[in-house]
Design a protein around this motif. Structure first.
Motif, PDB file in Angstrom:
ATOM      1  N   PRO A 204       0.836  -1.213   0.000  1.00  0.00           N
ATOM      2  CA  PRO A 204       0.000   0.000   0.000  1.00  0.00           C
ATOM      3  C   PRO A 204       0.867   1.259   0.000  1.00  0.00           C
ATOM      4  N   PRO A 205       0.479   2.297  -0.726  1.00  0.00           N
ATOM      5  CA  PRO A 205       1.234   3.546  -0.672  1.00  0.00           C
ATOM      6  C   PRO A 205       1.126   4.165   0.721  1.00  0.00           C
ATOM      7  N   GLY A 206       2.111   4.973   1.077  1.00  0.00           N
ATOM      8  CA  GLY A 206       2.080   5.635   2.375  1.00  0.00           C
ATOM      9  C   GLY A 206       2.696   4.848   3.499  1.00  0.00           C
ATOM     10  N   LEU A 207       3.293   3.686   3.200  1.00  0.00           N
ATOM     11  CA  LEU A 207       3.980   2.897   4.213  1.00  0.00           C
ATOM     12  C   LEU A 207       5.485   2.954   3.968  1.00  0.00           C
ATOM     13  N   SER A 208       6.259   2.980   5.044  1.00  0.00           N
ATOM     14  CA  SER A 208       7.703   3.095   4.910  1.00  0.00           C
ATOM     15  C   SER A 208       8.314   1.913   4.169  1.00  0.00           C
ATOM     16  N   THR A 209       7.824   0.697   4.438  1.00  0.00           N
ATOM     17  CA  THR A 209       8.367  -0.483   3.774  1.00  0.00           C
ATOM     18  C   THR A 209       8.081  -0.460   2.282  1.00  0.00           C
ATOM     19  N   THR A 210       6.873  -0.048   1.913  1.00  0.00           N
ATOM     20  CA  THR A 210       6.526   0.059   0.499  1.00  0.00           C
ATOM     21  C   THR A 210       7.481   1.010  -0.210  1.00  0.00           C
ATOM     22  N   ARG A 211       7.718   2.163   0.401  1.00  0.00           N
ATOM     23  CA  ARG A 211       8.596   3.164  -0.213  1.00  0.00           C
ATOM     24  C   ARG A 211      10.013   2.636  -0.378  1.00  0.00           C
ATOM     25  N   GLU A 212      10.556   2.019   0.670  1.00  0.00           N
ATOM     26  CA  GLU A 212      11.944   1.564   0.631  1.00  0.00           C
ATOM     27  C   GLU A 212      12.136   0.435  -0.390  1.00  0.00           C
ATOM     28  N   ARG A 213      11.227  -0.537  -0.399  1.00  0.00           N
ATOM     29  CA  ARG A 213      11.388  -1.669  -1.311  1.00  0.00           C
ATOM     30  C   ARG A 213      11.184  -1.245  -2.764  1.00  0.00           C
ATOM     31  N   LEU A 214      10.233  -0.376  -3.003  1.00  0.00           N
ATOM     32  CA  LEU A 214      10.002   0.093  -4.372  1.00  0.00           C
ATOM     33  C   LEU A 214      11.180   0.933  -4.851  1.00  0.00           C
ATOM     34  N   ALA A 215      11.759   1.737  -3.948  1.00  0.00           N
ATOM     35  CA  ALA A 215      12.908   2.567  -4.326  1.00  0.00           C
ATOM     36  C   ALA A 215      14.116   1.697  -4.681  1.00  0.00           C
ATOM     37  N   GLY A 216      14.354   0.641  -3.904  1.00  0.00           N
ATOM     38  CA  GLY A 216      15.461  -0.262  -4.217  1.00  0.00           C
ATOM     39  C   GLY A 216      15.262  -0.968  -5.542  1.00  0.00           C
ATOM     40  N   HIS A 217      14.026  -1.379  -5.807  1.00  0.00           N
ATOM     41  CA  HIS A 217      13.692  -2.028  -7.077  1.00  0.00           C
ATOM     42  C   HIS A 217      13.956  -1.083  -8.250  1.00  0.00           C
ATOM     43  N   HIS A 218      13.480   0.151  -8.126  1.00  0.00           N
ATOM     44  CA  HIS A 218      13.649   1.116  -9.207  1.00  0.00           C
ATOM     45  C   HIS A 218      15.128   1.463  -9.421  1.00  0.00           C
ATOM     46  N   GLU A 219      15.896   1.538  -8.337  1.00  0.00           N
ATOM     47  CA  GLU A 219      17.308   1.878  -8.483  1.00  0.00           C
ATOM     48  C   GLU A 219      18.056   0.822  -9.298  1.00  0.00           C
ATOM     49  N   ALA A 220      17.747  -0.448  -9.035  1.00  0.00           N
ATOM     50  CA  ALA A 220      18.404  -1.514  -9.789  1.00  0.00           C
ATOM     51  C   ALA A 220      18.037  -1.445 -11.265  1.00  0.00           C
ATOM     52  N   LEU A 221      16.763  -1.187 -11.546  1.00  0.00           N
ATOM     53  CA  LEU A 221      16.336  -1.080 -12.937  1.00  0.00           C
ATOM     54  C   LEU A 221      17.020   0.103 -13.625  1.00  0.00           C
ATOM     55  N   HIS A 222      17.111   1.223 -12.907  1.00  0.00           N
ATOM     56  CA  HIS A 222      17.702   2.420 -13.497  1.00  0.00           C
ATOM     57  C   HIS A 222      19.183   2.232 -13.774  1.00  0.00           C
ATOM     58  N   ARG A 223      19.881   1.536 -12.887  1.00  0.00           N
ATOM     59  CA  ARG A 223      21.317   1.300 -13.104  1.00  0.00           C
ATOM     60  C   ARG A 223      21.553   0.431 -14.336  1.00  0.00           C
ATOM     61  N   ARG A 224      20.648  -0.518 -14.552  1.00  0.00           N
ATOM     62  CA  ARG A 224      20.804  -1.370 -15.733  1.00  0.00           C
ATOM     63  C   ARG A 224      20.482  -0.605 -17.006  1.00  0.00           C
ATOM     64  N   ASP A 225      19.428   0.213 -16.945  1.00  0.00           N
ATOM     65  CA  ASP A 225      18.997   0.985 -18.111  1.00  0.00           C
ATOM     66  C   ASP A 225      18.132   2.128 -17.601  1.00  0.00           C
ATOM     67  N   PRO A 226      18.585   3.388 -17.728  1.00  0.00           N
ATOM     68  CA  PRO A 226      17.825   4.522 -17.188  1.00  0.00           C
ATOM     69  C   PRO A 226      16.381   4.586 -17.675  1.00  0.00           C
ATOM     70  N   GLY A 227      16.089   4.012 -18.814  1.00  0.00           N
ATOM     71  CA  GLY A 227      14.718   4.056 -19.314  1.00  0.00           C
ATOM     72  C   GLY A 227      13.857   2.896 -18.841  1.00  0.00           C
ATOM     73  N   LEU A 228      14.471   1.928 -18.162  1.00  0.00           N
ATOM     74  CA  LEU A 228      13.743   0.725 -17.781  1.00  0.00           C
ATOM     75  C   LEU A 228      12.629   0.981 -16.768  1.00  0.00           C
ATOM     76  N   PRO A 229      12.823   1.813 -15.739  1.00  0.00           N
ATOM     77  CA  PRO A 229      11.720   2.063 -14.809  1.00  0.00           C
ATOM     78  C   PRO A 229      10.464   2.600 -15.502  1.00  0.00           C
ATOM     79  N   ASP A 230      10.647   3.502 -16.468  1.00  0.00           N
ATOM     80  CA  ASP A 230       9.494   4.038 -17.185  1.00  0.00           C
ATOM     81  C   ASP A 230       8.815   2.970 -18.037  1.00  0.00           C
ATOM     82  N   ARG A 231       9.618   2.104 -18.653  1.00  0.00           N
ATOM     83  CA  ARG A 231       9.035   1.062 -19.496  1.00  0.00           C
ATOM     84  C   ARG A 231       8.294   0.013 -18.674  1.00  0.00           C
ATOM     85  N   CYS A 232       8.650  -0.101 -17.397  1.00  0.00           N
ATOM     86  CA  CYS A 232       7.969  -1.063 -16.525  1.00  0.00           C
ATOM     87  C   CYS A 232       6.890  -0.414 -15.660  1.00  0.00           C
TER      88      CYS A 232
END
Length: 360
Positions: A204-232
């Motif tokens: 659910p949005p608004g929870l600290s765990t949701t924010r942290e896990r989603l941010a880590g996921h997006h960071e890995a995607l961005h490092r592989r390909d900066p456009g990947l987070p948007d495509r997903c």
């Protein structure tokens, strides 16, 4: 001088009987009225329990409150069980302590209400577990309530959530999980297998765990390909943290029709619901779609195939919280301890099908 119930009633503009109903929770009270009463209690520092007021100058009791979102959830059951076992270890001399588990259902108002009751009972310690509701008003109210409890000498431990803005010098410790790093490593694993259309069932949005896990996921995607987070982006769904929420989220992803080759879930319970929906749609795991979770609950070894996930050290966290509460371990510099998260690769993840672009 102790604040009286009548003073709270006058501050809130209600009758003393209404204040009593709000504090006891036995009768329905309109939401706006309940909010006014709770705010008056907070502003005046009212302690609801009469005998506790008489003991205001005494030392805290041997009661320790443990706040969980849902005791039926294995995540919280393991954490609370480990804490209770370590609170008064068998064979250890000294006074035993009573752990009281309070179920909040993840509701911010219920969290504050339980803390009011624990304060009234002169609890000798408080442990808050699970995601924090990231709403500024609640954060400030929670910090004030915990600071007041800690000021009596009762240790407070935040377990699995970020630190709060409390005055320095109070016995407040934070035991954090590396949710960001764990999600990053899980996404890196999926990328290394060749996945590029990665669906993500976030909490659910608004929870600290949701924010942290989603941010880590997006960071890995961005490092592989900066456009990947948007495509997903069209493959990300926010849902609850129950099995049924994972099932509904997977059905929603299938309904949208955008191709994906793997689903990473907010936690293991959600992942089991995702897997059920995919199988119902005739998809094989991992031959057609890979599935991954988070937390490494016992169920992960019993799924077919066993679930790839991120291990959160729940038992270690519970034991550490007990050591902080009892004073058997001194607070670390800055009061914060971060426990590592470990990637657990199992049979539910594999390279994507040869025709990755095909619809699952």
């Amino acid at each position: 001088m102790a604040v009286t119930l009548a003073e709270v009633a006058a501050q809130a503009g209600v009758s003393p009987a209404t204040v009593s109903r709000v504090l006891n929770g036995g009768y329905p009270v309109a939401g706006a009225t309940r909010t006014r009463v709770e705010q008056a209690v907070e502003d005046l520092g009212y302690i609801a329990n009469g005998p506790a007021r008489a003991l205001a100058a005494a030392t805290p009791s041997d009661l320790v409150g443990v706040l969980v979102h849902d005791i039926a959830d294995s995540f919280f059951g393991i954490l609370a069980g480990s804490f209770q076992s370590a609170l008064s270890p068998a064979g250890q001399s000294g006074a035993r302590r009573l752990a009281v588990v309070c179920n909040t259902e993840g509701d911010a108002a219920t969290e504050l209400a339980h803390l009011t009751l624990l304060e009234g009972q002169r609890a000798g310690g408080v442990v808050l577990t699970g995601s924090a509701v990231e709403e500024p008003g609640h954060t400030l109210a929670l910090a004030a309530r915990l600071a007041r409890i800690a000021a009596t000498g009762a240790p407070v431990v935040l377990c699995g959530r970020p630190p709060l803005p409390v005055p320095a010098g109070l016995p407040v410790a934070t035991v954090m999980f590396d949710d960001h790093g764990g999600a990053f490593r899980l996404a890196e694993h999926l990328l290394s297998l060749g996945h590029r259309r990665i669906a993500y069932v976030a909490g659910p949005p608004g929870l600290s765990t949701t924010r942290e896990r989603l941010a880590g996921h997006h960071e890995a995607l961005h490092r592989r390909d900066p456009g990947l987070p948007d495509r997903c982006a069209d493959l990300t769904v926010h849902a609850g943290l129950q099995r049924s929420a994972g099932y509904d989220a997977a059905r929603e992803l299938l309904r949208r029709g955008a191709p994906f080759t793997v689903v990473a879930a907010a936690n293991d319970t959600v992942a089991t619901g995702v897997a059920a929906a995919l199988r119902e749609a005739g998809l094989r795991i991992p031959e057609d779609v890979s599935v991954a979770g988070f937390d490494d609950l016992p169920v992960c070894l019993d799924t077919a195939p066993p679930l790839t996930t991120v291990r959160v050290p729940l038992r270690e966290a519970g034991a550490l919280a007990a050591q902080f509460v009892t004073g058997r371990r001194p607070l670390p510099p800055g009061g914060i301890t971060t426990l590592p998260a470990e990637l657990m690769v199992r049979g539910s993840t594999a390279p994507p099908p040869r025709h990755e672009g095909s619809r699952p």
